[in-house]
Scaffold this motif. Sequence first.
Motif, PDB file in Angstrom:
ATOM      1  N   HIS A   1      38.100  57.382  54.572  1.00 53.75           N
ATOM      2  CA  HIS A   1      37.786  55.973  54.850  1.00 53.75           C
ATOM      3  C   HIS A   1      36.301  55.827  55.191  1.00 53.75           C
ATOM      4  N   ASP A   2      35.773  56.755  55.987  1.00 55.01           N
ATOM      5  CA  ASP A   2      34.343  56.726  56.308  1.00 55.01           C
ATOM      6  C   ASP A   2      33.498  56.882  55.042  1.00 55.01           C
TER       7      ASP A   2
ATOM      8  N   ASP B   1      33.805  50.009  45.414  1.00 50.29           N
ATOM      9  CA  ASP B   1      34.985  49.452  46.062  1.00 50.29           C
ATOM     10  C   ASP B   1      35.590  50.524  46.974  1.00 50.29           C
ATOM     11  N   GLN B   2      35.658  50.232  48.262  1.00 54.91           N
ATOM     12  CA  GLN B   2      36.145  51.207  49.247  1.00 54.91           C
ATOM     13  C   GLN B   2      37.541  51.717  48.913  1.00 54.91           C
ATOM     14  N   THR B   3      38.432  50.811  48.555  1.00 58.67           N
ATOM     15  CA  THR B   3      39.815  51.193  48.276  1.00 58.67           C
ATOM     16  C   THR B   3      39.889  52.129  47.080  1.00 58.67           C
TER      17      THR B   3
ATOM     18  N   ASP C   1      30.487  52.135  49.687  1.00 65.43           N
ATOM     19  CA  ASP C   1      30.287  50.693  49.536  1.00 65.43           C
ATOM     20  C   ASP C   1      28.865  50.317  49.950  1.00 65.43           C
TER      21      ASP C   1
ATOM     22  N   GLY D   1      34.440  56.029  52.065  1.00 72.64           N
ATOM     23  CA  GLY D   1      34.595  54.766  51.337  1.00 72.64           C
ATOM     24  C   GLY D   1      33.641  53.701  51.848  1.00 72.64           C
ATOM     25  N   ASP D   2      33.515  53.620  53.180  1.00 69.69           N
ATOM     26  CA  ASP D   2      32.570  52.671  53.784  1.00 69.69           C
ATOM     27  C   ASP D   2      31.139  52.980  53.354  1.00 69.69           C
TER      28      ASP D   2
ATOM     29  N   VAL E   1      37.535  54.162  46.050  1.00 67.04           N
ATOM     30  CA  VAL E   1      36.966  55.443  46.475  1.00 67.04           C
ATOM     31  C   VAL E   1      37.994  56.234  47.285  1.00 67.04           C
ATOM     32  N   ILE E   2      38.597  55.597  48.275  1.00 61.45           N
ATOM     33  CA  ILE E   2      39.572  56.281  49.134  1.00 61.45           C
ATOM     34  C   ILE E   2      40.749  56.786  48.309  1.00 61.45           C
TER      35      ILE E   2
END
Length: 154
Positions: A26-27, A39-41, A33, A29-30, A43-44
Amino acid sequence: MPIADILPASGIKVIAAVSSKKRLFHDLGDMADACFGMDQTVVIDALLERENLGPTGVGQGIALPHARLPGLSQVCGLFLRLKKPLDFDSVDRQPVDLVFALFAPEEAGVSHLKALALVSRTLRDEGICAKLRANEDPSTIYTILTEASAAYAA
């Protein structure tokens, strides 16, 4: 290809602690972005999907999570140094504190493999890893990585 071609100075963070591999993704992904407009989702999900194929903890406290993503035009990367190592299911069962994530276009072949090989060779150097672990300033870490990779550029 030097690391400076794939890792922006803004793509480095030092994090005190992460509770899980999923939280780490998640980090990332942030950061993806913020640095690349990804897109964070996406990537995660891509990192989790790749990790399900087999852990990307390569040993000696290093992880190289990577994924192919739609819409990218070139390989790009992010680097995290964890102050508190994280269990990453690494091949040597050692916790991870140095994380270099790579993202490649879906159709990338050789460029993705060359980037992965470059990062792997760079982080296999114990002296470089010791310097990375001894520093908390992202700009210093960036300098260490980019100067070191010049010697290993493929």
